[in-house]
Design an enzyme around this catalytic site. Structure first.
Site, PDB file in Angstrom:
ATOM      1  N   TYR A 152     -12.282   4.056  13.956  1.00  0.00           N
ATOM      2  CA  TYR A 152     -11.131   4.433  13.118  1.00  0.00           C
ATOM      3  C   TYR A 152     -11.002   5.963  13.109  1.00  0.00           C
ATOM      4  O   TYR A 152      -9.913   6.509  13.284  1.00  0.00           O
ATOM      5  CB  TYR A 152     -11.346   3.893  11.699  1.00  0.00           C
ATOM      6  CG  TYR A 152     -10.326   4.338  10.675  1.00  0.00           C
ATOM      7  CD1 TYR A 152      -9.063   3.763  10.632  1.00  0.00           C
ATOM      8  CD2 TYR A 152     -10.632   5.336   9.741  1.00  0.00           C
ATOM      9  CE1 TYR A 152      -8.129   4.163   9.682  1.00  0.00           C
ATOM     10  CE2 TYR A 152      -9.705   5.738   8.788  1.00  0.00           C
ATOM     11  CZ  TYR A 152      -8.453   5.150   8.760  1.00  0.00           C
ATOM     12  OH  TYR A 152      -7.536   5.542   7.824  1.00  0.00           O
ATOM     13  N   VAL A 177      -7.934   5.802  -0.750  1.00  0.00           N
ATOM     14  CA  VAL A 177      -6.779   5.391  -1.551  1.00  0.00           C
ATOM     15  C   VAL A 177      -6.970   3.911  -1.874  1.00  0.00           C
ATOM     16  O   VAL A 177      -7.315   3.124  -0.988  1.00  0.00           O
ATOM     17  CB  VAL A 177      -5.452   5.553  -0.759  1.00  0.00           C
ATOM     18  CG1 VAL A 177      -4.257   5.324  -1.672  1.00  0.00           C
ATOM     19  CG2 VAL A 177      -5.377   6.916  -0.089  1.00  0.00           C
ATOM     20  N   GLY A 210       0.782  -1.237   0.000  1.00  0.00           N
ATOM     21  CA  GLY A 210       0.000   0.000   0.000  1.00  0.00           C
ATOM     22  C   GLY A 210       0.811   1.282   0.000  1.00  0.00           C
ATOM     23  O   GLY A 210       1.851   1.392  -0.667  1.00  0.00           O
TER      24      GLY A 210
HETATM   25  O1  NJP Z   1      -3.024   0.223   4.419  1.00  0.00           O
HETATM   26  P1  NJP Z   1      -2.635  -1.298   4.076  1.00  0.00           P
HETATM   27  P2  NJP Z   1      -2.810   1.591   3.597  1.00  0.00           P
HETATM   28  N1  NJP Z   1       2.845  -4.184  12.876  1.00  0.00           N
HETATM   29  O2  NJP Z   1      -3.597  -2.123   4.848  1.00  0.00           O
HETATM   30  C1  NJP Z   1       1.209  -2.480   8.377  1.00  0.00           C
HETATM   31  C2  NJP Z   1      -3.973   5.610   6.111  1.00  0.00           C
HETATM   32  N2  NJP Z   1      -5.084   5.866   5.182  1.00  0.00           N
HETATM   33  O3  NJP Z   1      -1.550   1.579   2.832  1.00  0.00           O
HETATM   34  O4  NJP Z   1       2.422  -6.022   9.176  1.00  0.00           O
HETATM   35  C3  NJP Z   1       3.528  -3.749  11.811  1.00  0.00           C
HETATM   36  O5  NJP Z   1      -2.534  -1.489   2.611  1.00  0.00           O
HETATM   37  C4  NJP Z   1       0.973  -3.549   7.318  1.00  0.00           C
HETATM   38  O6  NJP Z   1       2.047  -4.487   7.301  1.00  0.00           O
HETATM   39  P3  NJP Z   1       1.943  -6.050   7.779  1.00  0.00           P
HETATM   40  C5  NJP Z   1      -4.196   4.406   6.989  1.00  0.00           C
HETATM   41  O7  NJP Z   1      -5.005   4.690   8.100  1.00  0.00           O
HETATM   42  C6  NJP Z   1      -5.445   4.978   4.225  1.00  0.00           C
HETATM   43  O8  NJP Z   1      -4.076   1.890   2.890  1.00  0.00           O
HETATM   44  O9  NJP Z   1       2.884  -6.725   6.848  1.00  0.00           O
HETATM   45  N3  NJP Z   1       2.952  -3.288  10.696  1.00  0.00           N
HETATM   46  C7  NJP Z   1       0.986  -2.730   6.046  1.00  0.00           C
HETATM   47  O10 NJP Z   1       2.308  -2.542   5.584  1.00  0.00           O
HETATM   48  C8  NJP Z   1      -2.780   4.059   7.376  1.00  0.00           C
HETATM   49  O11 NJP Z   1      -2.351   4.803   8.469  1.00  0.00           O
HETATM   50  C9  NJP Z   1      -6.550   5.253   3.400  1.00  0.00           C
HETATM   51  O12 NJP Z   1       0.514  -6.455   7.634  1.00  0.00           O
HETATM   52  C10 NJP Z   1       1.617  -3.293  10.659  1.00  0.00           C
HETATM   53  C11 NJP Z   1       0.422  -1.397   6.495  1.00  0.00           C
HETATM   54  O13 NJP Z   1       0.511  -1.341   7.931  1.00  0.00           O
HETATM   55  C12 NJP Z   1      -1.963   4.451   6.136  1.00  0.00           C
HETATM   56  O14 NJP Z   1      -2.791   5.325   5.379  1.00  0.00           O
HETATM   57  C13 NJP Z   1      -7.237   6.428   3.558  1.00  0.00           C
HETATM   58  C14 NJP Z   1       0.839  -3.741  11.726  1.00  0.00           C
HETATM   59  C15 NJP Z   1      -1.046  -1.262   6.111  1.00  0.00           C
HETATM   60  O15 NJP Z   1      -1.196  -1.402   4.735  1.00  0.00           O
HETATM   61  C16 NJP Z   1      -1.573   3.279   5.254  1.00  0.00           C
HETATM   62  O16 NJP Z   1      -2.743   2.602   4.824  1.00  0.00           O
HETATM   63  C17 NJP Z   1      -6.849   7.309   4.528  1.00  0.00           C
HETATM   64  C18 NJP Z   1       1.501  -4.206  12.885  1.00  0.00           C
HETATM   65  N4  NJP Z   1       0.858  -4.671  13.956  1.00  0.00           N
HETATM   66  C19 NJP Z   1      -5.767   7.019   5.337  1.00  0.00           C
HETATM   67  N5  NJP Z   1      -0.471  -3.636  11.386  1.00  0.00           N
HETATM   68  C20 NJP Z   1      -7.044   4.313   2.348  1.00  0.00           C
HETATM   69  N6  NJP Z   1      -6.319   3.268   1.996  1.00  0.00           N
HETATM   70  O17 NJP Z   1      -8.141   4.540   1.809  1.00  0.00           O
HETATM   71  C21 NJP Z   1      -0.487  -3.142  10.127  1.00  0.00           C
HETATM   72  O18 NJP Z   1      -7.543   8.436   4.673  1.00  0.00           O
HETATM   73  N7  NJP Z   1       0.762  -2.931   9.690  1.00  0.00           N
END
Ligand code: NJP
Length: 253
Positions: free
Chosen positions: A157, A192, A13
């Site tokens: 959220y 996104v 992402g």
């Molecule tokens: O999310 P996603 P996005 N420990 O689900 C990691 C904000 N945002 O890119 O651990 C370590 O594709 C997970 O890695 P993994 C949103 O709130 C989005 O869309 O391997 N890492 C992955 O790399 C967020 O703050 C939208 O599963 C952990 C990543 O986080 C940011 O943008 C709209 C973890 C999540 O990838 C990135 O979101 C908006 C843990 N415990 C704001 N848990 C939107 N997409 O529409 C998760 O307004 N991760």
């Protein structure tokens, strides 16, 4: 440029797109997530593309404070410390307040709020001990950090993203009081197209279909480009927040 950046949630992402663009711009980037093998694959892609920086994969579960602290200790030992911290990792469980699961809410608090705060503290301490005065801390916020979107199943959220708004502004005040020129910025996108978005609507495909019928969502690279802009602003310019929305998004919210 020789600067070291930490990007949390760099496996997929928005975080993966940010890590890639920073490596392309010449930075050494430590990318962390639980699925470290995806970051290893991304690192190989960056190398094959001949990017001038380097991506260093690091396995870390951000819901565990001790794993975050040992990650920073390892970054100190291997790369001296961080100059830029991008708090990107975050999750969205689509759960109503009237029926949602406590475990889902807790998971969002742990990653979206607590891990962001721990990383911020550790990044600041790393900059301070090396007298880094031009550091930057960037938090992935959301449009949901600025308004309660009507008819949404994302109120918890939203609460975590309001916290990100408060923490970014609070950080800016504390950095000023600490007499540093380290900058703090939040980036607030609308929808996104990432796994987060797809997962959030997997049980409500009609909502996703409605969005696609009305507008084209942002892409992860659009957010990564905003990060590049924020980091390249002249030293006296502090970008407080970048709000990025798909054109016409408001028409269905
Ligand atoms: O999310 P996603 P996005 N420990 O689900 C990691 C904000 N945002 O890119 O651990 C370590 O594709 C997970 O890695 P993994 C949103 O709130 C989005 O869309 O391997 N890492 C992955 O790399 C967020 O703050 C939208 O599963 C952990 C990543 O986080 C940011 O943008 C709209 C973890 C999540 O990838 C990135 O979101 C908006 C843990 N415990 C704001 N848990 C939107 N997409 O529409 C998760 O307004 N991760």
């Amino acid at each position: 440029s020789g600067r070291v950046a930490l990007v949390t949630g760099a496996s997929v992402g928005i975080g993966a797109a940010i890590a890639k663009e920073l490596v392309r711009s010449g930075m050494k980037v430590v990318g962390c997530a639980r699925s470290v093998e995806k970051i290893q694959k991304l690192a190989a892609e960056c190398q094959a593309a001949g990017y001038s920086g380097q991506l260093v994969p690091f396995k870390c579960d951000l819901s565990k404070t001790e794993e975050i602290e040992s990650m920073f200790a390892s970054i100190k030992a291997q790369h001296k410390g961080v100059d830029v911290c991008i708090n990107n990792a975050g999750l969205a469980h689509p759960e109503f307040l009237l029926s949602g699961k406590t475990s889902g809410w807790k998971n969002m608090l742990d990653v979206n709020v607590l891990a962001l705060s721990v990383c911020t503290r550790e990044a600041y301490q790393s900059m301070k001990e090396r007298n880094v005065d031009d550091g930057h801390i960037i938090n992935l916020n959301s449009i949901c950090g600025h308004m309660v979107v009507p008819k949404a199943d994302a109120h918890f959220y939203t609460c975590t993203k309001y916290a990100v708004t408060a923490l970014t502004e609070g950080l800016r005040q504390e950095l000023h009081e600490a007499k540093t020129h380290i900058r703090a910025t939040s980036i607030s996108p609308g929808v996104v197209e990432t796994e987060l978005f797809q997962r959030a609507y997997s049980e409500n495909p009609e909502i996703a279909a409605g969005i696609y019928a009305h507008y084209k969502p942002l892409e992860a690279i659009d957010v990564a480009n905003a990060v590049i802009y924020v980091l390249s602003a002249p030293p006296h310019v502090q970008v407080g927040d970048v709000m990025l929305r798909p054109v016409e998004e408001h028409s269905v919210n």
